[in-house]
Design an enzyme around this catalytic site. Sequence first.
Site, short mmCIF file in Angstrom:
data_model
loop_
_atom_site.label_atom_id
_atom_site.label_comp_id
_atom_site.label_asym_id
_atom_site.label_seq_id
_atom_site.Cartn_x
_atom_site.Cartn_y
_atom_site.Cartn_z
N LYS A 218 0.84 -1.20 0.00
CA LYS A 218 0.00 0.00 0.00
C LYS A 218 0.88 1.26 0.00
O LYS A 218 0.69 2.17 -0.79
CB LYS A 218 -0.91 -0.03 1.23
CG LYS A 218 -1.81 1.16 1.36
CD LYS A 218 -2.76 1.01 2.54
CE LYS A 218 -3.45 2.33 2.81
NZ LYS A 218 -4.39 2.28 3.92
N GLU B 137 10.62 -4.46 4.58
CA GLU B 137 10.79 -5.87 4.20
C GLU B 137 10.44 -6.08 2.72
O GLU B 137 11.16 -6.76 1.98
CB GLU B 137 9.87 -6.75 5.06
CG GLU B 137 10.23 -6.80 6.52
CD GLU B 137 9.45 -5.78 7.34
OE1 GLU B 137 9.12 -4.69 6.81
OE2 GLU B 137 9.19 -6.05 8.53
N GLY C 56 -4.74 -1.83 5.12
CA GLY C 56 -3.92 -2.96 4.65
C GLY C 56 -4.57 -4.30 4.91
O GLY C 56 -4.66 -5.16 4.03
N ARG C 57 -5.06 -4.51 6.14
CA ARG C 57 -5.63 -5.82 6.48
C ARG C 57 -7.04 -6.01 5.95
O ARG C 57 -7.66 -7.05 6.19
CB ARG C 57 -5.54 -6.05 7.98
CG ARG C 57 -6.16 -4.97 8.83
CD ARG C 57 -5.73 -5.08 10.29
NE ARG C 57 -6.17 -3.93 11.08
CZ ARG C 57 -5.51 -2.79 11.20
NH1 ARG C 57 -4.38 -2.61 10.53
NH2 ARG C 57 -5.98 -1.80 11.94
N GLU D 176 -4.20 -6.70 15.05
CA GLU D 176 -3.72 -5.39 14.59
C GLU D 176 -4.86 -4.37 14.66
O GLU D 176 -4.64 -3.19 14.88
CB GLU D 176 -3.15 -5.47 13.16
CG GLU D 176 -2.25 -4.29 12.81
CD GLU D 176 -1.50 -4.45 11.49
OE1 GLU D 176 -2.12 -4.21 10.43
OE2 GLU D 176 -0.31 -4.78 11.51
N HIS E 277 -3.77 -33.08 17.60
CA HIS E 277 -2.60 -33.86 18.02
C HIS E 277 -1.48 -32.93 18.48
O HIS E 277 -0.32 -33.32 18.50
CB HIS E 277 -2.17 -34.78 16.88
CG HIS E 277 -3.25 -35.75 16.53
ND1 HIS E 277 -3.40 -36.96 17.18
CD2 HIS E 277 -4.28 -35.66 15.66
CE1 HIS E 277 -4.46 -37.58 16.70
NE2 HIS E 277 -5.03 -36.81 15.77
N LYS F 263 9.81 -0.64 13.96
CA LYS F 263 10.37 -0.29 12.63
C LYS F 263 11.45 0.76 12.79
O LYS F 263 12.55 0.63 12.25
CB LYS F 263 9.28 0.29 11.73
CG LYS F 263 8.27 -0.68 11.20
CD LYS F 263 7.37 0.05 10.20
CE LYS F 263 6.08 -0.67 9.96
NZ LYS F 263 5.12 0.06 9.14
O1 LIG Z 1 1.12 -2.73 2.25
P1 LIG Z 1 2.21 -2.12 3.03
O2 LIG Z 1 2.18 -0.63 3.02
O3 LIG Z 1 3.56 -2.63 2.57
O4 LIG Z 1 2.04 -2.53 4.54
C1 LIG Z 1 2.13 -3.86 4.94
C2 LIG Z 1 1.60 -4.05 6.33
O5 LIG Z 1 2.36 -3.29 7.25
C3 LIG Z 1 1.51 -2.77 8.26
O6 LIG Z 1 1.40 -1.42 8.09
C4 LIG Z 1 2.07 -2.95 9.63
O7 LIG Z 1 2.39 -4.25 9.90
C5 LIG Z 1 0.18 -3.48 8.04
O8 LIG Z 1 -0.89 -2.78 8.54
C6 LIG Z 1 0.18 -3.63 6.57
O9 LIG Z 1 -0.77 -4.55 6.15
#
Ligand SMILES: O=P(O)(O)OC[C@H]1O[C@](O)(CO)[C@@H](O)[C@@H]1O
Length: 548
Positions: free
Chosen positions: A211, A217, A271-272, A357, A388, A516
Site C-alpha cells: 500500500k 521488508e 492494509g488488512r 492489529e 494432536h 520499525k
Molecule cells: O502494504 P504495506 O504498506 O507494505 O504494509 C504492509 C503491512 O504493514 C503494516 O502497516 C504494519 O504491519 C500493516 O498494517 C500492513 O498490512
Amino acid sequence: MTKPTEFSSWKSLIEHQAKLKGTTLASLFAADPARFKNFSATFGDVVLDYSKNGVSDVTMGLLFDLARDAGLEEARAKLFGGARVNNTENRPALHMALRAPAAHAGNGLAFAIDGKDVAPQVERELDLLCDFADEVRMGAFKGATGKRIRHIVNIGIGGSDLGPALIVDGLRADIGGKLQLDFVSNVDGAHLDLVLSRAVPEKTLFIVASKTFTTAETMANAKAARKWLAGKLGEAAVDRHFVAVSTNIEAVTAFGINPDRMFRFWDWVGGRYSLWSAIGLSIILAVGPHKFRDLLAGAAAVDRHFAEAPLTENLPVIMGLLQVWHRNFCGFGSQAILPYAQDLWRLPAYLQQLEMESNGKRVTREGQPVTWQTSPVIWGQAGTNGQHAFHQMLHQGSEPVPCDFILTARDRSAFPEQHQMLFANGLAQSAALAFGKSAETVSAEMKAAGKAADEVAFLTPHRTFPGNRPSTTLLLPVLDPYHLGALIALYEHKVFVAATIWNINPFDQWGVELGKEMANALLAGKGGPADSSTAGLMALYDRYTHRK
Ligand SMILES: O=P(O)(O)OC[C@H]1O[C@](O)(CO)[C@@H](O)[C@@H]1O
C-alpha cells in the site's frame, strides 16, 4: 464519551455472569431441547451455531443492550456512510465499496466519500485488473523473452500478503493449474531464496504489493528479486516481469516499475482489509476474474446483512458480542481459530492480523487509557492437526479457551471419502469441549474394564474432562469463492463490532511503528543501542559474523 464499563448493560452483565457461574453447558442443553435452534443464526446457507457458549436468553438480551448502549447502529451507519471512522488517520474505512460493484451482482449499497461516489474508480480499477489477469492467464501477456508466464511471485507483507495467500490456498479447488503461485513476505533471505530456487526467470512475474510502497521488508525483497531477474535476463527485462500494486505512484515509479503496470487502490482501504482491492491481483490471476467476482459477491452479501439485519439476527454482531462476553465478563484471554479445512490452514494467521492489529489497542478513540480488556490473543491451526498438538490444553488446561470451529459440509478434494471423518472430528471436538466426561463416568468405565481400585482412584482425575468449554461453529455448505468471501467479511465486521463496544479505533496500527524505527536506527548504527541487552546481543552478532 461514556466508558463501556459505565453502561447499565455492562454492570448488569457483570452481575448476570456471577449468577451464571454454577450453570453448565450440559444443564443449559438439558433445560432447552431446542437450544441449537434458539442459539443459532443464519446468513443464507451459512449457519452460526453459538449454542455451545455459556449464554442464556438473558445474556444475549443484555449483550444486545450493550451494543445499543455503545451506539453500534450509529457507528455502523457512519462506517457505511463513508465517515472518517479511522479518526487517528482521518480516513474512512470503505473496503465494503470494493465489493459492491453491480458487475458481480453487487449488493445495492452505494458508497461515497464527501458526497463523491467511489464506485466509478473502483469499477475502473477492477476492470483493469481483470483484463490484465486474463491476458496473463491466456498467455497474451508474455515475458521479456517471449515465453508465457507460468509463475507468479507476490512480494508483500501483512495485509499485502496474508489475505491473498489465504484465499489462493483456500480456493485451491478453483485454480486451473496453469499458474504456480508463491508468496514472499519475510525479510529473511531464506524466504525469497526458497521461492526463487524453483522459479524460471523467463516465466516468472513478480507482483510487488505494498500500500505504502515504503515497507522495508517488501522493498528489500523486491530489490533482491529485481537484481536476481536483471542478473538472469538483463535490466531491460524488468519491465515485463514486475508489476506493482500500491497507492503510491511516486514510489512505484522511483523503484523502476512502469506506471502502466501499476494497479491502484486508495488510502481508505486499510492494509488488512485490502484483499478485495488490487492487492487481490494474485487471487485474480489464480482463480480468474469470474471467481474473484464471486468472492466479492459473497463479501458484498455479508455487508448488506451486517448493514441491515436486526442486531439479534446479525451474524457479525452476535460473533462480536460473544467475543466481548468471553473477554470482558468471563475473563478469557485467548481465542482459538480451528478451521476443519486444510485449504484454510492460513486462516488463523490471517485472523491474527485482522483481529490483533485492529483491536490490540490500549487507548480509546479519544486517547484515554482503557480500563477494560480489548483483543484476546488469536491463535489456532487447521483441524485435525491441532488435535494432536494443543487440544490437550483446550480440553484439560487450566483456563478455558473459546474456540471457533469452521466446518464445511461438501468436500472438493480428490479424496471426498475422508471428509466425513474430518467433519465428525470437528463435531466431536466441540461436543467434548462442551460436555466433557465426568469423574463418575470415567471411574465407572475403568471399573467395568476390570481395573484395580487404586488404579481407578489414581487415574480418574487425569482422565476426567471438565467440559463447559465454549465454542462457536460456523458451518459453510462448501468452500467456494462466494462462501469464502462471506466468511472473511463476517470476521471483518465482527472485529468492528467488538471495537465499537470497546470504543477503540480498529483501523489504525500505530503499535507497529516503534519497532520499525528502532530496527532502522540499529541498521544505520545511529547512536548505538542504549540498553545492555540489545548492546550485548549486537556485540555477539558482530563476533559470530566475524565483522569485528
Ligand atoms: O502494504 P504495506 O504498506 O507494505 O504494509 C504492509 C503491512 O504493514 C503494516 O502497516 C504494519 O504491519 C500493516 O498494517 C500492513 O498490512
